[in-house]
Motif scaffolding. Sequence first.
Motif, mmCIF file in Angstrom:
data_model
loop_
_atom_site.group_PDB
_atom_site.id
_atom_site.type_symbol
_atom_site.label_atom_id
_atom_site.label_comp_id
_atom_site.label_asym_id
_atom_site.label_seq_id
_atom_site.Cartn_x
_atom_site.Cartn_y
_atom_site.Cartn_z
ATOM 1 N N GLU A 194 32.206 -103.280 -6.460
ATOM 2 C CA GLU A 194 30.780 -103.566 -6.276
ATOM 3 C C GLU A 194 30.086 -103.889 -7.600
ATOM 4 N N CYS A 195 30.600 -103.365 -8.705
ATOM 5 C CA CYS A 195 29.979 -103.594 -10.019
ATOM 6 C C CYS A 195 30.365 -104.936 -10.634
ATOM 7 N N LEU A 196 31.360 -105.593 -10.057
ATOM 8 C CA LEU A 196 31.753 -106.900 -10.576
ATOM 9 C C LEU A 196 30.616 -107.905 -10.377
ATOM 10 N N PRO A 197 30.538 -108.918 -11.239
ATOM 11 C CA PRO A 197 29.599 -110.010 -10.961
ATOM 12 C C PRO A 197 29.915 -110.607 -9.587
ATOM 13 N N GLU A 198 28.894 -111.068 -8.896
ATOM 14 C CA GLU A 198 29.060 -111.499 -7.507
ATOM 15 C C GLU A 198 30.184 -112.511 -7.324
ATOM 16 N N GLU A 199 30.284 -113.500 -8.213
ATOM 17 C CA GLU A 199 31.314 -114.535 -8.062
ATOM 18 C C GLU A 199 32.710 -113.928 -8.126
ATOM 19 N N GLN A 200 32.908 -112.992 -9.048
ATOM 20 C CA GLN A 200 34.210 -112.335 -9.172
ATOM 21 C C GLN A 200 34.482 -111.442 -7.964
ATOM 22 N N ARG A 201 33.457 -110.705 -7.526
ATOM 23 C CA ARG A 201 33.617 -109.796 -6.389
ATOM 24 C C ARG A 201 34.037 -110.566 -5.138
ATOM 25 N N GLY B 288 38.062 -110.894 -12.888
ATOM 26 C CA GLY B 288 37.686 -109.768 -12.035
ATOM 27 C C GLY B 288 38.732 -108.676 -12.044
ATOM 28 N N LEU B 289 40.003 -109.061 -11.926
ATOM 29 C CA LEU B 289 41.079 -108.067 -11.938
ATOM 30 C C LEU B 289 41.207 -107.404 -13.306
#
Length: 188
Positions: free
Chosen positions: A134-141, A175-176
Amino acid sequence: MATEDQKRIEEFRGYLHALARLQLSARPWLAGKLDSSDLVQKTFVRAYEHCEQYRGGSDAELAGWLRQILNRVLANELRHWGQARRNVGAEQSLEQELDASGYRLDQMLQADQTSVSQRVQRGERAERLAEAIECLPEEQRVVVLARHCRGLGLQEIAEETGRTAASVAGLLRRGLATLREQLGEELS
Protein backbone atom coordinates in the motif's frame (compact mmCIF):
# COMPACT_ATOMS: atom_id res chain seq x y z
CA MET A 1 -18.48 -21.15 19.85
CA ALA A 2 -15.70 -22.24 22.15
CA THR A 3 -13.09 -19.68 23.12
CA GLU A 4 -10.41 -22.00 21.74
CA ASP A 5 -12.11 -21.99 18.31
CA GLN A 6 -12.28 -18.19 18.37
CA LYS A 7 -8.58 -17.98 19.21
CA ARG A 8 -7.73 -20.33 16.36
CA ILE A 9 -9.78 -18.28 13.92
CA GLU A 10 -8.24 -15.08 15.29
CA GLU A 11 -4.78 -16.38 14.33
CA PHE A 12 -5.78 -15.81 10.69
CA ARG A 13 -6.63 -12.11 11.16
CA GLY A 14 -3.39 -10.85 9.63
CA TYR A 15 -3.65 -13.26 6.72
CA LEU A 16 -7.25 -12.26 5.93
CA HIS A 17 -6.43 -8.59 6.42
CA ALA A 18 -3.61 -8.91 3.86
CA LEU A 19 -5.88 -10.68 1.37
CA ALA A 20 -8.60 -8.07 1.81
CA ARG A 21 -6.11 -5.24 1.36
CA LEU A 22 -4.72 -6.80 -1.79
CA GLN A 23 -8.20 -7.29 -3.24
CA LEU A 24 -9.18 -3.70 -2.47
CA SER A 25 -5.90 -2.36 -3.85
CA ALA A 26 -6.71 -4.11 -7.12
CA ARG A 27 -10.03 -2.20 -7.21
CA PRO A 28 -9.13 1.47 -6.77
CA TRP A 29 -12.70 2.56 -7.56
CA LEU A 30 -13.64 1.21 -4.09
CA ALA A 31 -11.26 3.59 -2.30
CA GLY A 32 -13.13 5.38 0.46
CA LYS A 33 -16.09 3.01 0.23
CA LEU A 34 -14.64 -0.15 1.74
CA ASP A 35 -11.94 -0.80 4.29
CA SER A 36 -10.05 -4.07 4.66
CA SER A 37 -10.63 -4.04 8.44
CA ASP A 38 -14.39 -3.89 7.87
CA LEU A 39 -14.21 -6.84 5.47
CA VAL A 40 -12.18 -8.90 7.94
CA GLN A 41 -14.53 -8.02 10.79
CA LYS A 42 -17.57 -9.06 8.74
CA THR A 43 -15.73 -12.26 7.82
CA PHE A 44 -15.09 -13.05 11.48
CA VAL A 45 -18.70 -12.32 12.45
CA ARG A 46 -19.90 -14.77 9.80
CA ALA A 47 -17.29 -17.34 10.81
CA TYR A 48 -18.38 -17.11 14.45
CA GLU A 49 -22.05 -17.34 13.46
CA HIS A 50 -21.48 -20.40 11.26
CA CYS A 51 -18.60 -22.16 13.02
CA GLU A 52 -20.72 -25.29 13.40
CA GLN A 53 -20.60 -25.65 9.60
CA TYR A 54 -16.81 -25.92 9.53
CA ARG A 55 -15.80 -29.54 9.08
CA GLY A 56 -12.06 -29.26 8.46
CA GLY A 57 -9.22 -29.78 10.83
CA SER A 58 -5.98 -28.52 9.31
CA ASP A 59 -4.81 -24.95 9.13
CA ALA A 60 -4.99 -25.05 5.34
CA GLU A 61 -8.65 -26.13 5.53
CA LEU A 62 -9.46 -23.40 8.03
CA ALA A 63 -7.67 -20.79 5.89
CA GLY A 64 -9.66 -21.99 2.86
CA TRP A 65 -12.96 -21.82 4.77
CA LEU A 66 -12.18 -18.31 5.98
CA ARG A 67 -11.16 -17.28 2.43
CA GLN A 68 -14.54 -18.52 1.17
CA ILE A 69 -16.32 -16.41 3.77
CA LEU A 70 -14.16 -13.39 2.87
CA ASN A 71 -15.01 -14.02 -0.77
CA ARG A 72 -18.76 -13.94 -0.04
CA VAL A 73 -18.38 -10.79 2.07
CA LEU A 74 -16.37 -9.09 -0.67
CA ALA A 75 -18.81 -10.24 -3.38
CA ASN A 76 -21.72 -8.80 -1.39
CA GLU A 77 -19.89 -5.50 -0.95
CA LEU A 78 -18.93 -5.34 -4.63
CA ARG A 79 -22.54 -6.02 -5.55
CA HIS A 80 -23.66 -3.29 -3.17
CA TRP A 81 -21.21 -0.70 -4.50
CA GLY A 82 -20.98 -1.74 -8.13
CA GLN A 83 -23.95 -3.75 -9.32
CA ALA A 84 -27.65 -3.94 -8.67
CA ARG A 85 -28.10 -7.66 -9.32
CA ARG A 86 -26.20 -10.84 -8.64
CA ASN A 87 -23.66 -12.04 -11.20
CA VAL A 88 -22.71 -15.64 -10.40
CA GLY A 89 -19.96 -15.66 -13.04
CA ALA A 90 -18.32 -12.61 -11.50
CA GLU A 91 -18.55 -14.18 -8.03
CA GLN A 92 -16.88 -17.37 -9.25
CA SER A 93 -14.18 -15.29 -10.92
CA LEU A 94 -13.72 -13.33 -7.68
CA GLU A 95 -13.44 -16.58 -5.73
CA GLN A 96 -10.79 -17.89 -8.11
CA GLU A 97 -8.93 -14.58 -7.91
CA LEU A 98 -9.04 -14.59 -4.11
CA ASP A 99 -7.84 -18.20 -3.96
CA ALA A 100 -5.04 -17.39 -6.39
CA SER A 101 -4.10 -14.31 -4.38
CA GLY A 102 -4.04 -16.39 -1.22
CA TYR A 103 -1.83 -18.97 -2.88
CA ARG A 104 0.51 -16.31 -4.26
CA LEU A 105 0.65 -14.56 -0.89
CA ASP A 106 1.58 -17.88 0.71
CA GLN A 107 4.28 -18.38 -1.91
CA MET A 108 5.68 -14.88 -1.38
CA LEU A 109 5.86 -15.52 2.34
CA GLN A 110 7.24 -19.05 1.80
CA ALA A 111 5.09 -20.37 4.61
CA ASP A 112 5.04 -24.02 5.58
CA GLN A 113 4.30 -23.57 9.26
CA THR A 114 2.18 -25.51 11.64
CA SER A 115 2.55 -24.19 15.17
CA VAL A 116 0.31 -21.50 16.60
CA SER A 117 3.18 -19.03 16.90
CA GLN A 118 4.27 -19.72 13.32
CA ARG A 119 0.71 -19.15 12.04
CA VAL A 120 0.55 -15.85 13.94
CA GLN A 121 3.95 -14.84 12.52
CA ARG A 122 2.75 -15.74 9.02
CA GLY A 123 -0.32 -13.56 9.46
CA GLU A 124 1.81 -10.71 10.76
CA ARG A 125 4.19 -11.04 7.80
CA ALA A 126 1.24 -11.07 5.41
CA GLU A 127 -0.10 -7.91 7.00
CA ARG A 128 3.32 -6.20 6.81
CA LEU A 129 3.55 -7.20 3.14
CA ALA A 130 0.11 -5.73 2.43
CA GLU A 131 1.04 -2.52 4.28
CA ALA A 132 4.29 -2.26 2.33
CA ILE A 133 2.43 -2.76 -0.95
CA GLU A 134 0.00 0.00 0.00
CA CYS A 135 2.94 2.37 0.61
CA LEU A 136 4.31 1.90 -2.89
CA PRO A 137 3.70 4.69 -5.41
CA GLU A 138 0.41 3.97 -7.17
CA GLU A 139 1.99 3.02 -10.52
CA GLN A 140 4.29 0.49 -8.86
CA ARG A 141 1.51 -0.87 -6.62
CA VAL A 142 -0.81 -1.47 -9.59
CA VAL A 143 1.92 -3.33 -11.49
CA VAL A 144 3.08 -5.42 -8.50
CA LEU A 145 -0.50 -6.45 -7.69
CA ALA A 146 -1.31 -7.24 -11.30
CA ARG A 147 1.77 -9.43 -11.63
CA HIS A 148 1.95 -11.15 -8.27
CA CYS A 149 -1.66 -11.25 -7.09
CA ARG A 150 -3.54 -11.48 -10.35
CA GLY A 151 -0.84 -13.43 -12.22
CA LEU A 152 -0.83 -11.21 -15.31
CA GLY A 153 2.11 -11.12 -17.70
CA LEU A 154 4.04 -7.98 -18.58
CA GLN A 155 2.26 -7.52 -21.91
CA GLU A 156 -1.17 -7.96 -20.29
CA ILE A 157 -0.30 -5.37 -17.64
CA ALA A 158 1.03 -3.03 -20.33
CA GLU A 159 -2.24 -3.28 -22.26
CA GLU A 160 -4.31 -2.80 -19.11
CA THR A 161 -2.34 0.24 -17.92
CA GLY A 162 -1.62 1.83 -21.31
CA ARG A 163 2.15 1.56 -20.81
CA THR A 164 4.89 -0.23 -22.69
CA ALA A 165 6.08 -3.63 -21.51
CA ALA A 166 9.50 -2.07 -20.78
CA SER A 167 7.87 0.60 -18.61
CA VAL A 168 5.88 -2.05 -16.75
CA ALA A 169 9.05 -4.10 -16.21
CA GLY A 170 10.81 -1.05 -14.76
CA LEU A 171 7.91 -0.26 -12.42
CA LEU A 172 7.78 -3.89 -11.34
CA ARG A 173 11.54 -4.02 -10.72
CA ARG A 174 11.50 -0.79 -8.67
CA GLY A 175 8.40 -1.85 -6.74
CA LEU A 176 9.86 -5.23 -5.81
CA ALA A 177 13.19 -3.63 -4.86
CA THR A 178 11.33 -1.25 -2.54
CA LEU A 179 9.39 -4.14 -1.00
CA ARG A 180 12.58 -6.14 -0.43
CA GLU A 181 14.21 -3.12 1.17
CA GLN A 182 11.22 -2.49 3.45
CA LEU A 183 10.68 -6.09 4.41
CA GLY A 184 14.27 -7.30 4.50
CA GLU A 185 14.71 -11.03 4.10
CA GLU A 186 11.02 -11.88 4.43
CA LEU A 187 10.63 -11.91 0.63
CA SER A 188 14.02 -13.42 -0.18
